[in-house]
Design a protein around this motif. Structure first.
Motif: not given
Length: 95
Positions: A68-81, A83-91
């Motif tokens: 439960d404490l182990a790192p999940k393997g994804t970072s906030k930056k990866a998720n942010m990128m 999300d940004t990609l999805a927004e740009l593609q939608a625009a």
């Protein structure tokens, strides 16, 4: 010995004490984990092997004993990128 509540609370002393209380199999697991060489890349991108760092050992310990404490393997930056990609593609589709 208190149970850690976060990953940052897991220190090398805790890891050592914990596996010593568990038994010989767990002690051997820690020895093998410390001796293991990790595949990585140098600054030029060439594959190399290096000794496991404290972070490598701590993360392996957390995955094995406190998943439960182990790192999940994804970072906030990866998720942010993502999300940004999805927004740009939608625009782009709107134009």
């Amino acid at each position: 010995m208190d149970t850690p509540k976060t990953l940052k609370e897991i220190k090398m002393d805790f890891i050592k004490e914990y596996v010593m209380e568990q038994g010989n199999e767990d002690i051997q697991w820690l020895i093998d984990t410390i001796k293991t060489e990790v595949d990585t890349k140098d600054k030029d991108g060439k594959p190399i092997k290096r000794k496991a760092t404290y972070i490598d050992i701590r993360n392996a310990f957390a995955r094995k004993y406190f998943p439960d404490l182990a790192p999940k393997g994804t970072s906030k930056k990866a998720n942010m990128m993502k999300d940004t990609l999805a927004e740009l593609q939608a625009a782009l589709k709107k134009k």
